[in-house]
Motif scaffolding. Sequence first.
Motif, PDB file in Angstrom:
ATOM      1  N   MET A 196       1.872   6.024  -0.923  1.00 17.54           N
ATOM      2  CA  MET A 196       0.729   5.365  -1.544  1.00 17.54           C
ATOM      3  C   MET A 196      -0.539   5.669  -0.753  1.00 17.54           C
ATOM      4  O   MET A 196      -0.509   5.892   0.449  1.00 17.54           O
ATOM      5  CB  MET A 196       0.966   3.855  -1.583  1.00 17.54           C
ATOM      6  N   SER A 197      -1.681   5.635  -1.440  1.00 19.04           N
ATOM      7  CA  SER A 197      -2.948   5.902  -0.790  1.00 19.04           C
ATOM      8  C   SER A 197      -3.417   4.677  -0.024  1.00 19.04           C
ATOM      9  O   SER A 197      -2.945   3.549  -0.246  1.00 19.04           O
ATOM     10  CB  SER A 197      -3.992   6.288  -1.833  1.00 19.04           C
ATOM     11  N   LEU A 198      -4.379   4.899   0.865  1.00 22.61           N
ATOM     12  CA  LEU A 198      -4.944   3.789   1.628  1.00 22.61           C
ATOM     13  C   LEU A 198      -5.545   2.752   0.687  1.00 22.61           C
ATOM     14  O   LEU A 198      -5.369   1.544   0.885  1.00 22.61           O
ATOM     15  CB  LEU A 198      -6.002   4.315   2.601  1.00 22.61           C
ATOM     16  N   LEU A 199      -6.252   3.200  -0.352  1.00 20.34           N
ATOM     17  CA  LEU A 199      -6.853   2.253  -1.287  1.00 20.34           C
ATOM     18  C   LEU A 199      -5.802   1.420  -2.003  1.00 20.34           C
ATOM     19  O   LEU A 199      -5.968   0.205  -2.175  1.00 20.34           O
ATOM     20  CB  LEU A 199      -7.726   2.994  -2.306  1.00 20.34           C
ATOM     21  N   GLU A 200      -4.716   2.033  -2.389  1.00 25.01           N
ATOM     22  CA  GLU A 200      -3.634   1.288  -3.051  1.00 25.01           C
ATOM     23  C   GLU A 200      -3.032   0.263  -2.099  1.00 25.01           C
ATOM     24  O   GLU A 200      -2.703  -0.861  -2.498  1.00 25.01           O
ATOM     25  CB  GLU A 200      -2.561   2.253  -3.561  1.00 25.01           C
ATOM     26  N   ASN A 201      -2.863   0.650  -0.831  1.00 28.01           N
ATOM     27  CA  ASN A 201      -2.317  -0.284   0.161  1.00 28.01           C
ATOM     28  C   ASN A 201      -3.245  -1.474   0.360  1.00 28.01           C
ATOM     29  O   ASN A 201      -2.789  -2.625   0.474  1.00 28.01           O
ATOM     30  CB  ASN A 201      -2.106   0.438   1.498  1.00 28.01           C
ATOM     31  N   LEU A 202      -4.548  -1.218   0.406  1.00 28.79           N
ATOM     32  CA  LEU A 202      -5.508  -2.302   0.615  1.00 28.79           C
ATOM     33  C   LEU A 202      -5.594  -3.205  -0.602  1.00 28.79           C
ATOM     34  O   LEU A 202      -5.830  -4.416  -0.467  1.00 28.79           O
ATOM     35  CB  LEU A 202      -6.883  -1.717   0.959  1.00 28.79           C
ATOM     36  N   LYS A 203      -5.409  -2.642  -1.781  1.00 31.77           N
ATOM     37  CA  LYS A 203      -5.388  -3.476  -2.989  1.00 31.77           C
ATOM     38  C   LYS A 203      -4.131  -4.352  -3.023  1.00 31.77           C
ATOM     39  O   LYS A 203      -4.152  -5.454  -3.569  1.00 31.77           O
ATOM     40  CB  LYS A 203      -5.457  -2.593  -4.236  1.00 31.77           C
ATOM     41  N   TRP A 204      -3.044  -3.862  -2.436  1.00 28.19           N
ATOM     42  CA  TRP A 204      -1.784  -4.618  -2.417  1.00 28.19           C
ATOM     43  C   TRP A 204      -1.847  -5.798  -1.465  1.00 28.19           C
ATOM     44  O   TRP A 204      -1.341  -6.883  -1.755  1.00 28.19           O
ATOM     45  CB  TRP A 204      -0.645  -3.688  -2.016  1.00 28.19           C
ATOM     46  N   ARG A 205      -2.486  -5.635  -0.308  1.00 28.66           N
ATOM     47  CA  ARG A 205      -2.451  -6.664   0.728  1.00 28.66           C
ATOM     48  C   ARG A 205      -3.366  -7.830   0.371  1.00 28.66           C
ATOM     49  O   ARG A 205      -4.310  -7.698  -0.394  1.00 28.66           O
ATOM     50  CB  ARG A 205      -2.838  -6.083   2.089  1.00 28.66           C
ATOM     51  N   TYR A 206      -3.065  -8.956   0.958  1.00 30.09           N
ATOM     52  CA  TYR A 206      -3.923 -10.132   0.873  1.00 30.09           C
ATOM     53  C   TYR A 206      -3.615 -10.993   2.087  1.00 30.09           C
ATOM     54  O   TYR A 206      -2.637 -10.761   2.798  1.00 30.09           O
ATOM     55  CB  TYR A 206      -3.667 -10.905  -0.440  1.00 30.09           C
ATOM     56  N   ALA A 207      -4.440 -11.978   2.349  1.00 32.55           N
ATOM     57  CA  ALA A 207      -4.211 -12.849   3.500  1.00 32.55           C
ATOM     58  C   ALA A 207      -3.109 -13.842   3.144  1.00 32.55           C
ATOM     59  O   ALA A 207      -3.357 -14.892   2.538  1.00 32.55           O
ATOM     60  CB  ALA A 207      -5.499 -13.580   3.870  1.00 32.55           C
ATOM     61  N   THR A 208      -1.905 -13.488   3.507  1.00 35.20           N
ATOM     62  CA  THR A 208      -0.726 -14.255   3.112  1.00 35.20           C
ATOM     63  C   THR A 208      -0.784 -15.676   3.657  1.00 35.20           C
ATOM     64  O   THR A 208      -0.992 -15.880   4.854  1.00 35.20           O
ATOM     65  CB  THR A 208       0.547 -13.549   3.608  1.00 35.20           C
ATOM     66  N   LYS A 209      -0.602 -16.645   2.771  1.00 40.91           N
ATOM     67  CA  LYS A 209      -0.721 -18.048   3.160  1.00 40.91           C
ATOM     68  C   LYS A 209       0.620 -18.694   3.500  1.00 40.91           C
ATOM     69  O   LYS A 209       0.662 -19.697   4.215  1.00 40.91           O
ATOM     70  CB  LYS A 209      -1.399 -18.850   2.038  1.00 40.91           C
ATOM     71  N   LYS A 210       1.701 -18.116   2.993  1.00 40.44           N
ATOM     72  CA  LYS A 210       3.032 -18.672   3.275  1.00 40.44           C
ATOM     73  C   LYS A 210       4.008 -17.525   3.419  1.00 40.44           C
ATOM     74  O   LYS A 210       4.140 -16.678   2.536  1.00 40.44           O
ATOM     75  CB  LYS A 210       3.471 -19.612   2.141  1.00 40.44           C
ATOM     76  N   MET A 211       4.721 -17.491   4.552  1.00 40.88           N
ATOM     77  CA  MET A 211       5.709 -16.447   4.807  1.00 40.88           C
ATOM     78  C   MET A 211       7.108 -17.038   4.780  1.00 40.88           C
ATOM     79  O   MET A 211       7.296 -18.246   4.952  1.00 40.88           O
ATOM     80  CB  MET A 211       5.416 -15.754   6.130  1.00 40.88           C
ATOM     81  N   ASN A 212       8.099 -16.171   4.556  1.00 40.31           N
ATOM     82  CA  ASN A 212       9.466 -16.660   4.327  1.00 40.31           C
ATOM     83  C   ASN A 212      10.375 -16.566   5.544  1.00 40.31           C
ATOM     84  O   ASN A 212      11.567 -16.888   5.451  1.00 40.31           O
ATOM     85  CB  ASN A 212      10.100 -15.922   3.144  1.00 40.31           C
ATOM     86  N   GLY A 213       9.863 -16.137   6.692  1.00 39.58           N
ATOM     87  CA  GLY A 213      10.660 -16.116   7.916  1.00 39.58           C
ATOM     88  C   GLY A 213      11.535 -14.899   8.101  1.00 39.58           C
ATOM     89  O   GLY A 213      12.212 -14.772   9.137  1.00 39.58           O
ATOM     90  N   THR A 214      11.561 -13.986   7.136  1.00 36.78           N
ATOM     91  CA  THR A 214      12.393 -12.782   7.264  1.00 36.78           C
ATOM     92  C   THR A 214      11.863 -11.898   8.402  1.00 36.78           C
ATOM     93  O   THR A 214      10.664 -11.602   8.452  1.00 36.78           O
ATOM     94  CB  THR A 214      12.380 -11.976   5.956  1.00 36.78           C
ATOM     95  N   PRO A 215      12.748 -11.476   9.310  1.00 35.71           N
ATOM     96  CA  PRO A 215      12.284 -10.649  10.425  1.00 35.71           C
ATOM     97  C   PRO A 215      11.793  -9.276   9.958  1.00 35.71           C
ATOM     98  O   PRO A 215      12.326  -8.694   9.011  1.00 35.71           O
ATOM     99  CB  PRO A 215      13.529 -10.500  11.305  1.00 35.71           C
ATOM    100  N   VAL A 216      10.788  -8.775  10.623  1.00 35.33           N
ATOM    101  CA  VAL A 216      10.291  -7.426  10.396  1.00 35.33           C
ATOM    102  C   VAL A 216      10.946  -6.508  11.419  1.00 35.33           C
ATOM    103  O   VAL A 216      11.035  -6.846  12.609  1.00 35.33           O
ATOM    104  CB  VAL A 216       8.761  -7.362  10.542  1.00 35.33           C
TER     105      VAL A 216
END
Length: 210
Positions: A1-21
């Motif tokens: 994916m392009s940088l622009l597509e990645n930036l459109k996908w992201r947002y300031a996540t308000k609630k996370m589910n605890g799954t490890p990265v």
Amino acid sequence: MSLLENLKWRYATKKMNGTPVAQEKIDYILETARLAPTSSGLHPFKVIEITNPELRAKIQPIAYGQSQIIDSSHILVFAAYDGYTEERVNAPFAQQAEERGLPLGYADDYKNNLFAKLSTLSKEQQFNHAARQAYIGFGLALAAAAEQRIDATPMEGFNNEQLDALLGLDKLGLKSVTILALGYRDEEHDWLVNLKKVRPNHEDFIIKFN
């Protein structure tokens, strides 16, 4: 994916589910911050990686109770130099000389002029200069997280002095600038997840001098 597509996908996540990265993804994000450009190559900031649950539980009230502090997989604290010293200015130039095979002192005129200029600034101004460099790495880390499809929450909402005291940053000559929580979105409980991304219109944002 392009940088622009990645930036459109992201947002300031308000609630996370605890799954490890996966750690290799975290390391990739950290590497982008390490490779960030900075003023005169000083790189006057560090990144503190925190996964310890007990420590994060202590940080949460300092961050005004934000759940991402404990629901994320990792939090990264970007911390900048509390000021510039001759040693801090000398160090990156000495490293450059060694790794590039250049004579020690090859950039003394530039380095000395740089330190003289920085020395005229107040300690607060020196920290603010260093903090602006930290934000360059912070921005690249945000983009790298989106590239890896890792959700991220940038945070300035915390008590900097309390966090510095908890982490002992003063002993390292550092002051916290911002926090980046990394993890995966809880789509069922995050009120922001499906809302349209809103930014200034292109014509309102760009000022052209032709």
